[in-house]
Design a protein around this motif. Structure first.
Motif, PDB file in Angstrom:
ATOM      1  N   TYR A  59      -6.190  -4.874 -12.607  1.00  0.00           N
ATOM      2  CA  TYR A  59      -7.494  -4.639 -12.131  1.00  0.00           C
ATOM      3  C   TYR A  59      -7.683  -2.878 -12.080  1.00  0.00           C
ATOM      4  CZ  TYR A  59      -7.908  -9.691 -11.008  1.00  0.00           C
ATOM      5  OH  TYR A  59      -7.969 -11.047 -11.056  1.00  0.00           O
ATOM      6  N   THR A  99       0.910  -1.310   0.129  1.00  0.00           N
ATOM      7  CA  THR A  99      -0.047  -0.001   0.089  1.00  0.00           C
ATOM      8  C   THR A  99       0.672   1.495  -0.122  1.00  0.00           C
ATOM      9  OG1 THR A  99      -0.318  -0.184   2.243  1.00  0.00           O
ATOM     10  CG2 THR A  99      -1.990  -1.046   1.353  1.00  0.00           C
ATOM     11  N   GLN A 114      -3.128  -3.032  -8.863  1.00  0.00           N
ATOM     12  CA  GLN A 114      -4.480  -3.852  -8.012  1.00  0.00           C
ATOM     13  C   GLN A 114      -3.910  -5.234  -7.930  1.00  0.00           C
ATOM     14  OE1 GLN A 114      -7.341  -0.842  -6.744  1.00  0.00           O
ATOM     15  NE2 GLN A 114      -7.812  -1.168  -8.755  1.00  0.00           N
ATOM     16  N   SER A 115      -3.010  -5.912  -8.428  1.00  0.00           N
ATOM     17  CA  SER A 115      -2.933  -7.419  -8.837  1.00  0.00           C
ATOM     18  C   SER A 115      -2.122  -8.149  -7.930  1.00  0.00           C
ATOM     19  CB  SER A 115      -2.709  -7.429 -10.266  1.00  0.00           C
ATOM     20  OG  SER A 115      -2.604  -8.717 -10.802  1.00  0.00           O
ATOM     21  N   THR A 158     -11.551  -3.361  -8.142  1.00  0.00           N
ATOM     22  CA  THR A 158     -10.700  -2.954  -6.683  1.00  0.00           C
ATOM     23  C   THR A 158      -9.563  -4.131  -6.692  1.00  0.00           C
ATOM     24  OG1 THR A 158     -12.450  -4.632  -5.823  1.00  0.00           O
ATOM     25  CG2 THR A 158     -12.791  -2.117  -5.136  1.00  0.00           C
ATOM     26  N   PRO A 159      -8.557  -3.873  -5.694  1.00  0.00           N
ATOM     27  CA  PRO A 159      -7.638  -4.792  -5.512  1.00  0.00           C
ATOM     28  C   PRO A 159      -8.016  -6.144  -5.386  1.00  0.00           C
ATOM     29  CG  PRO A 159      -7.155  -2.924  -4.235  1.00  0.00           C
ATOM     30  CD  PRO A 159      -8.629  -2.802  -4.816  1.00  0.00           C
ATOM     31  N   ASN A 173      -0.961  -6.574  -4.634  1.00  0.00           N
ATOM     32  CA  ASN A 173      -0.634  -4.927  -4.775  1.00  0.00           C
ATOM     33  C   ASN A 173      -1.943  -4.145  -4.843  1.00  0.00           C
ATOM     34  OD1 ASN A 173       0.269  -2.628  -5.693  1.00  0.00           O
ATOM     35  ND2 ASN A 173       0.293  -3.113  -7.744  1.00  0.00           N
ATOM     36  N   GLU A 174      -2.000  -3.457  -3.493  1.00  0.00           N
ATOM     37  CA  GLU A 174      -3.103  -2.749  -3.392  1.00  0.00           C
ATOM     38  C   GLU A 174      -3.293  -1.397  -4.024  1.00  0.00           C
ATOM     39  OE1 GLU A 174      -4.688  -3.100   0.579  1.00  0.00           O
ATOM     40  OE2 GLU A 174      -3.946  -4.955   0.912  1.00  0.00           O
ATOM     41  N   ASP A 175      -1.862  -1.132  -4.648  1.00  0.00           N
ATOM     42  CA  ASP A 175      -1.812   0.100  -5.308  1.00  0.00           C
ATOM     43  C   ASP A 175      -2.012   0.030  -6.517  1.00  0.00           C
ATOM     44  OD1 ASP A 175      -0.419   2.747  -5.339  1.00  0.00           O
ATOM     45  OD2 ASP A 175       0.882   1.772  -6.854  1.00  0.00           O
ATOM     46  N   THR A 176      -2.459   1.202  -7.213  1.00  0.00           N
ATOM     47  CA  THR A 176      -2.755   1.224  -8.660  1.00  0.00           C
ATOM     48  C   THR A 176      -1.695   1.408  -9.716  1.00  0.00           C
ATOM     49  OG1 THR A 176      -3.075   3.593  -8.338  1.00  0.00           O
ATOM     50  CG2 THR A 176      -5.047   2.262  -8.112  1.00  0.00           C
ATOM     51  N   ASP A 212      -8.587   0.435 -11.762  1.00  0.00           N
ATOM     52  CA  ASP A 212      -9.360   1.402 -11.005  1.00  0.00           C
ATOM     53  C   ASP A 212     -10.405   2.270 -11.739  1.00  0.00           C
ATOM     54  OD1 ASP A 212      -7.294   2.693 -11.431  1.00  0.00           O
ATOM     55  OD2 ASP A 212      -7.659   4.270  -9.559  1.00  0.00           O
TER      56      ASP A 212
END
Ligand SMILES: *[C@@H]1O[C@H](CO)[C@@H](O)[C@H](O)[C@H]1NC(C)=O
Ligand SMILES: *[C@@H]1O[C@H](CO)[C@@H](O)[C@H](O)[C@H]1NC(C)=O
Ligand SMILES: *[C@@H]1O[C@H](CO)[C@@H](O)[C@H](O)[C@H]1NC(C)=O
Ligand SMILES: *[C@@H]1O[C@H](CO)[C@@H](O)[C@H](O)[C@H]1NC(C)=O
Ligand SMILES: *[C@@H]1O[C@H](CO)[C@@H](O)[C@H](O)[C@H]1NC(C)=O
Ligand SMILES: *[C@@H]1O[C@H](CO)[C@@H](O)[C@H](O)[C@H]1NC(C)=O
Ligand SMILES: *[C@@H]1O[C@H](CO)[C@@H](O)[C@H](O)[C@H]1NC(C)=O
Ligand SMILES: *[C@@H]1O[C@H](CO)[C@@H](O)[C@H](O)[C@H]1NC(C)=O
Ligand SMILES: *[C@@H]1O[C@H](CO)[C@@H](O)[C@H](O)[C@H]1NC(C)=O
Ligand SMILES: *[C@@H]1O[C@H](CO)[C@@H](O)[C@H](O)[C@H]1NC(C)=O
Ligand SMILES: *[C@@H]1O[C@H](CO)[C@@H](O)[C@H](O)[C@H]1NC(C)=O
Ligand SMILES: *[C@@H]1O[C@H](CO)[C@@H](O)[C@H](O)[C@H]1NC(C)=O
Ligand SMILES: [Cu+2]
Length: 631
Positions: free
Chosen positions: A429, A341, A463-464, A436-437, A405-408, A431
């Motif tokens: 994924y 994040t 987000q993957s 969403t992640p 990876n919760e980041d874009t 955004d």
């Protein structure tokens, strides 16, 4: 038969006798160079020259690099990217992980054997941003058993270039005035440390082209007009030939290609690179995304114009098959799950996190904690501190790293000390499409490849997630980190402590006298836990830890008011100049969106009220803000 195998044994013996020792004496310094033709700027030199030299050695050779810190105001270090440093962990480079920083005037001897690696590597400073200022070069390990034929071996370094030094960019990047963590936008892509490069080739010739992205930020698409090539090696792993006309190469990755030139020498062709512009937070109007260099068959003929393609469709490295087909490793003995994040801490500065921790260097390098702790304690992650994400691996176990990876953004991750099998790399994924992640689900995933691709640097999509495996057969303290230098500065790293008992017990893993004196010269202890405590390794009082998160409820009022008052004030000048924010019409919406704030609440905030909120966190934000404003 007996005769020929005897001959092989003899040949092997001859080869090992022939191992050479290569000595390099390198002193760092500064010089002014106009690398991209756009502006002269200070660049880090090697013995007064730029670029840094190529290193070419043979498998089995000994390498001794005397690195002298010729700067008068900063520390330095060197990492040999991709080399396993099997038995010589302290030669791996990252300061505070395996060594002390090398202080001004001091010399560190990097001394290691290249037994376990072949192919294309590179070397670079592992000290904040220095390699983006030019401290990097190619490192090739030649191999008599290379499986393919070629006529000539040629290195090609890709990268991006800034007109400012890291010294100028870093404080602006890690600043309360850059709340979304927007990375500085480079001015140009470069090839072999220049632009408009020409490469003169012979007709009907097979080139082994070693493409290395020695940049610190963007991934690049690479293609050559009207030419195909075969990928035969990635990151030091030979592959089955895969013919393609385009590759996608992240920072720190290497692709070795067989390029067979045409017979017809009547014209020349464009060698193209293109920014992966999805990695740029904004696109300044004058930024040239495509960069043209030249493949020259005929020096009297014109240079070609750019060569554009209809679709950017590079080879997907996930499907490459290692030449030595190695079967997929079985179920892991140990699984490390890390979530990525990016967020603001209480100062308002944007950091990067693995499982909510931004890597915060300990008081003594982690390897030294292994070497000085009691044997009974070295497998306990506690002694390594609470802010470095230490994971302890057992000898020879199968380790799996699951990265969500919760980041874009796209991030290229690098593991020191190993090349790993790539079991899964999920799709993007997006955004922008409201997706969403997606975290990896061990009960619902695509089939693993039979012979997974193996490499040392792998990107994860926005987000993957990805899943990698390796065998813990290389005792050492190894960093796993994002190879975007900006993100490493933001703390995107974890530390794997592999078979620490064996590290302790092995003679070649002990610190050399030279190493100890380098530590002494910067006043750093060579013993103790993460807090430098030598009496009680479980007492971590005083260990460096990250600043606090911004408390809930405070977020909208504090950070946004601060951000906008900044945007309206001093910030205007700094950020607009650096990031070209002037180009963005809806900057406020963008900030609100990226900080996941409630737009209505933000609209209700009165900027002038911020300093009146009576709250500890507010005052520390205000203090941080004052500090920057006053600079
Ligand atoms: C390199 O430096 C070492 C140690 O400072 C010195 O002994 C050696 O002579 C130097 N070698 C060369 C080729 O300059
Ligand atoms: C490359 O070409 C561009 C555009 O013509 C020019 O601005 C730049 O100075 C050139 N750079 C070098 C290093 O030749
Ligand atoms: C070099 O490293 C030492 C030890 O960490 C540190 O005390 C010193 O401040 C560093 N020097 C600079 C210029 O950053
Ligand atoms: C480098 O390491 C090798 C192997 O351990 C050793 O034989 C050699 O003496 C070392 N070189 C120096 C200059 O210390
Ligand atoms: C690129 O630079 C390297 C030196 O780093 C050199 O060995 C190589 O020949 C150059 N490649 C081309 C295509 O000119
Ligand atoms: C190129 O020329 C060589 C001889 O010079 C010939 O053997 C080869 O077939 C030619 N290749 C092509 C594609 O025409
Ligand atoms: C090289 O280019 C020049 C200028 O276009 C042309 O006159 C010449 O025939 C070319 N040479 C070859 C071998 O094709
Ligand atoms: C850059 O190259 C891509 C791919 O060939 C092409 O689609 C795009 O139009 C080019 N962009 C510019 C600004 O020239
Ligand atoms: C080559 O790469 C493609 C994907 O880009 C993949 O489908 C194919 O299986 C690969 N073939 C070999 C032999 O590696
Ligand atoms: C990572 O994210 C996944 C999915 O949101 C969650 O199930 C898991 O607990 C997280 N892991 C850690 C260590 O935070
Ligand atoms: C990270 O922080 C989030 C939000 O504060 C929390 O939900 C999550 O459990 C934390 N994860 C870990 C591994 O501590
Ligand atoms: C390190 O060396 C040991 C034995 O010398 C070997 O078994 C192991 O495979 C090596 N590890 C790597 C990553 O090459
Ligand atoms: Cu990153």
């Amino acid at each position: 038969m007996i005769g020929s195998s005897w001959l092989l044994v003899m040949l092997a013996a001859v080869q090992s006798v022939a191992a050479e020792t290569h000595v390099f004496n390198w002193t760092t310094g500064w010089g002014n160079y106009n690398v991209d033709g756009g502006a002269e700027r200070p660049v880090i030199t090697c013995n007064g020259e730029f670029p840094w030299p190529d290193v070419r050695v043979k498998k089995g050779d000994q390498v001794e690099v005397y690195l002298k810190n010729g700067f008068d105001d900063r520390n330095t270090s060197m990492h040999f990217h991709g080399l396993f440093q099997n038995g010589t962990n302290s030669m791996d480079g990252p300061p505070m992980v395996v060594q002390c920083p090398i202080g001004p005037g001091d010399t560190f001897l990097y001394n290691f054997t290249v037994d376990d690696n072949v192919g294309t590597y590179w070397y670079h400073s592992h000290t904040a941003g220095q390699y983006q200022d030019g401290m990097r070069g190619a490192f090739v390990i030649e191999d008599d058993d290379f499986p393919y034929d070629y006529d000539e071996d040629v290195i090609l370094q890709l990268g991006e270039w800034y007109h400012d030094t890291t010294d100028v960019l870093n404080p602006k990047f890690m600043s309360v005035y850059n709340p979304t963590g927007a990375e500085p936008i480079p001015q140009n892509l470069i090839m072999n440390n220049t632009r408009n490069m020409t490469w003169e080739v012979q007709p009907d010739t097979t080139y082994l082209l070693r493409v290395i992205n020695t940049g610190g930020f963007v991934s690049q698409y690479f293609w050559i007009e009207d030419h195909e090539f075969d990928v035969v090696e990635v990151d030091g792993i030979y592959t089955e030939k895969n013919t393609t006309d385009m590759i996608y190469i992240t920072t720190a990755q290497r692709y070795t290609l067989l390029l067979h030139t045409k017979n017809d020498t009547s014209r020349n062709y464009a060698i193209m690179t293109k920014f992966d512009d999805t990695m740029l937070d904004l696109l300044p109007k004058d930024l040239q995304l495509n960069s043209t260099n030249y493949l020259i068959y005929n020096t009297s003929a014109d240079k070609p114009t750019e060569s554009y393609v209809d679709e950017l469709a590079p080879l997907d490295d996930f499907y490459l098959v290692p030449y030595q087909k190695e079967e997929a490793l079985g179920d892991p003995d140990y699984r490390v799950v890390v979530n990525v994040t990016m967020d603001n801490l209480v100062s308002g500065i944007n950091y990067a996190f693995f499982n909510n921790l931004t890597y915060t260097a300990p008081v003594v390098p982690t390897l030294f904690t292994v070497l000085s702790a009691d044997e009974d304690d070295v497998k306990n992650p506690e002694i390594y501190g609470s802010n470095i994400n230490a994971f302890v691996l057992d000898k020879d176990e199968i380790v799996e790293i699951v990265l969500n990876n919760e980041d874009t953004g796209t991030h290229p991750f690098h593991l020191h000390g190993h090349a790993f099998q790539v079991m899964v790399r999920d799709v993007t994924y997006d955004d922008a499409l409201g997706e969403t992640p997606h975290a990896y689900d061990e009960n619902d995933h695509p089939d693993f490849p039979e012979y997974p691709m193996i490499r040392d640097t792998l990107y994860v999509r926005p987000q993957s997630n990805f899943v990698i495996r390796f065998k813990a057969n290389n005792p050492g303290v190894w960093m796993f980190h994002c190879h975007i230098e900006w993100h490493l500065t933001q703390g995107l790293a974890i530390i794997l402590i592999e078979d620490p008992e064996s590290i302790k017990a092995t003679q070649s893993q002990q610190l050399s006298d030279n190493h100890k004196s380098v530590c002494a010269n910067v006043g750093m202890a060579t013993e103790g836990n993460a807090a430098g405590n030598t009496d009680d390794f479980f007492n971590l009082k005083g260990e460096p830890i990250q600043e606090k998160f911004i408390p809930d409820g405070f977020t909208a009022k504090g950070i946004v008011a601060m951000t906008f008052s900044c945007l309206a004030g001093v910030l205007g000048l700094i950020m607009i100049a650096i990031y070209g924010l002037m180009d963005i019409s809806n900057v406020e919406e963008k900030v609100i969106d990226e900080l996941h704030l409630d737009a209505d609440k933000v609209a209700a905030v009165d900027v002038d009220d911020v300093d009146d909120i009576d709250n500890d966190e507010t005052s520390s934000i205000s203090a941080a803000r004052e500090e920057v404003v006053n600079k």
